[in-house]
Scaffold this motif. Structure first.
Motif, short mmCIF file in Angstrom:
data_model
loop_
_atom_site.label_atom_id
_atom_site.label_comp_id
_atom_site.label_asym_id
_atom_site.label_seq_id
_atom_site.Cartn_x
_atom_site.Cartn_y
_atom_site.Cartn_z
N GLY A 1 58.78 62.89 14.37
CA GLY A 1 58.54 62.77 13.38
C GLY A 1 59.91 61.58 13.49
O GLY A 1 60.52 61.05 13.83
N MET A 2 61.10 62.63 12.82
CA MET A 2 62.54 61.61 12.64
C MET A 2 63.47 62.39 13.56
O MET A 2 65.07 62.02 13.48
CB MET A 2 63.19 62.05 11.46
N ILE A 3 62.95 63.08 14.64
CA ILE A 3 63.62 63.54 15.57
C ILE A 3 63.12 64.39 17.28
O ILE A 3 62.37 63.70 17.48
CB ILE A 3 64.78 64.90 15.54
N GLY A 4 64.18 63.53 18.37
CA GLY A 4 63.91 63.76 19.36
C GLY A 4 64.77 63.62 20.71
O GLY A 4 66.12 63.64 20.19
N VAL A 5 64.39 63.71 21.55
CA VAL A 5 65.49 64.09 22.96
C VAL A 5 64.80 62.37 23.40
O VAL A 5 64.27 61.58 23.88
CB VAL A 5 65.16 64.31 24.32
N PRO A 6 66.36 61.86 23.26
CA PRO A 6 66.42 60.06 23.86
C PRO A 6 65.66 60.21 25.00
O PRO A 6 66.31 60.98 26.26
CB PRO A 6 68.11 59.35 23.65
N LYS A 7 65.06 58.86 25.85
CA LYS A 7 64.66 58.77 26.67
C LYS A 7 66.04 58.55 28.24
O LYS A 7 67.02 58.52 27.67
CB LYS A 7 64.25 58.00 27.34
N ASP A 8 65.83 60.12 28.67
CA ASP A 8 66.65 59.24 29.94
C ASP A 8 68.08 60.22 30.12
O ASP A 8 68.85 60.15 30.55
CB ASP A 8 67.18 58.14 30.15
N ALA A 9 68.31 60.52 28.76
CA ALA A 9 69.23 61.50 28.46
C ALA A 9 69.68 62.53 28.93
O ALA A 9 68.20 63.62 30.13
CB ALA A 9 69.43 62.00 27.11
N ASP A 10 70.11 63.60 29.35
CA ASP A 10 70.75 64.73 30.30
C ASP A 10 70.25 66.35 30.21
O ASP A 10 70.03 66.49 29.03
CB ASP A 10 72.01 64.72 30.77
N VAL A 11 69.34 66.29 30.60
CA VAL A 11 68.51 67.63 30.73
C VAL A 11 68.44 68.91 31.51
O VAL A 11 68.67 68.51 32.42
CB VAL A 11 66.90 68.29 30.65
N GLU A 12 69.81 70.09 31.36
CA GLU A 12 70.01 70.61 31.53
C GLU A 12 69.48 71.88 31.60
O GLU A 12 69.00 72.13 31.32
CB GLU A 12 71.40 71.29 31.46
N LEU A 13 68.77 72.44 33.36
CA LEU A 13 67.48 73.32 33.77
C LEU A 13 68.15 74.31 34.19
O LEU A 13 69.16 74.23 34.80
CB LEU A 13 66.83 72.81 34.05
N ASP A 14 67.16 75.63 33.63
CA ASP A 14 67.73 76.75 34.74
C ASP A 14 66.05 77.48 35.51
O ASP A 14 65.49 77.76 33.79
CB ASP A 14 68.44 78.16 34.24
N ILE A 15 66.34 76.77 36.02
CA ILE A 15 64.16 77.52 36.26
C ILE A 15 64.23 78.47 37.36
O ILE A 15 65.04 78.79 38.22
CB ILE A 15 63.98 76.02 37.11
N ARG A 16 63.82 79.73 37.60
CA ARG A 16 63.29 80.41 38.75
C ARG A 16 62.03 80.06 38.95
O ARG A 16 61.13 80.35 38.34
CB ARG A 16 63.78 81.97 38.33
N LEU A 17 61.48 80.05 40.06
CA LEU A 17 60.50 80.30 40.78
C LEU A 17 60.07 81.82 41.38
O LEU A 17 60.43 82.15 42.43
CB LEU A 17 60.13 78.74 41.80
N GLU A 18 59.16 81.23 41.24
CA GLU A 18 58.32 83.00 41.98
C GLU A 18 57.05 83.37 42.00
O GLU A 18 56.05 82.90 41.26
CB GLU A 18 58.39 83.87 40.58
N ALA B 1 66.22 75.02 28.58
CA ALA B 1 66.50 73.44 29.53
C ALA B 1 67.35 73.56 27.82
O ALA B 1 66.89 73.60 26.88
CB ALA B 1 65.39 72.51 28.99
N GLN B 2 68.35 72.71 28.26
CA GLN B 2 69.36 72.38 26.60
C GLN B 2 68.64 70.76 26.75
O GLN B 2 69.71 70.10 28.57
CB GLN B 2 70.56 72.66 27.52
N ALA B 3 68.96 70.42 25.95
CA ALA B 3 68.91 68.95 25.92
C ALA B 3 69.74 68.32 24.37
O ALA B 3 69.68 69.41 23.83
CB ALA B 3 67.01 68.72 25.70
N PRO B 4 70.08 66.93 24.80
CA PRO B 4 70.24 66.67 23.21
C PRO B 4 69.50 66.23 22.29
O PRO B 4 68.59 65.84 22.99
CB PRO B 4 71.00 65.24 23.53
N LEU B 5 69.56 65.69 21.16
CA LEU B 5 68.93 65.27 19.99
C LEU B 5 69.54 64.04 19.12
O LEU B 5 70.22 64.55 19.30
CB LEU B 5 68.10 66.77 19.25
N THR B 6 68.45 62.79 19.12
CA THR B 6 69.58 61.61 18.35
C THR B 6 67.92 61.81 16.90
O THR B 6 67.24 61.86 17.78
CB THR B 6 69.38 60.54 18.98
#
Ligand SMILES: [Zn+2]
Ligand SMILES: [Zn+2]
Length: 184
Positions: free
Chosen positions: A42-59, A71-76
């Protein structure tokens, strides 16, 4: 279930090489990845190529690799009430088991491609579910004037239109009188 082969250079393709396959082994990652295209509802989303900061655990588990992360991401986007541009941010949690073998996996499960896994569909699903359906620039956004379409937040609380309806005129007179009483 996806059987397409993954591009190891794609930003959201993660290698599990260092993890190995021994159940119980674990590894953490904290990459910053460029947001994939078309991540909006709809009216909001994560802009393409914006920095997404992740914390991941692989098990490593018996059937595959369990990925747990945030994951943390900016929205516009645009305010759904007043249509003003707005920026915000979103934080999502996700967990997904990537199977080694298609024999163990169900229809909707994800598979490892050798040592590679694709984090993008998991991140995308988490964001799409978390995006607000009616984003607002502020909880108290007054929206647009129904008469003229001006942004009421900019026009101010005194914004109103002359009306020919005598009932409204009478009410306005009443308000003025009350204010006069309080002052006197
Ligand atoms: Zn607004
Ligand atoms: Zn107006």
């Amino acid at each position: 279930m996806s059987l397409r082969s993954l591009d190891p250079r794609a930003p959201w393709v993660i290698s599990t090489h260092d993890l190995g396959r021994r159940p119980g082994s674990m590894r953490t990652l904290a990459p910053t990845l460029p947001a994939p295209v078309d991540l909006a509802v709809g009216m909001i989303g994560v802009p393409k190529d914006a920095d997404v900061e992740l914390d991941i655990r692989l098990e490593a588990v018996m059937e595959g690799v369990l990925v747990t992360g945030t994951a943390q991401a900016p929205l516009t986007g645009e305010c759904s009430r007043c249509l003003a541009p707005l920026t915000s941010e979103i934080e999502v949690d996700f967990q997904e088991l990537y199977f080694y073998s298609a024999e163990d996996a169900g229809e909707d499960d994800l598979l490892l491609d050798g040592e590679l896994l694709d984090l993008e569909p998991v991140f995308r699903d988490a964001v799409v579910l978390a995006l607000p359906l009616s984003p607002v620039c502020g909880e108290d956004c007054p929206g647009l004037c129904a008469e003229c379409g001006v942004r009421l937040a900019e026009a101010g609380p005194d914004h109103r239109h002359e009306t020919a309806d005598p009932r409204w005129a009478a009410l306005q007179g009443l308000v003025v009188e009350q204010e006069d009483d309080q002052e006197g």
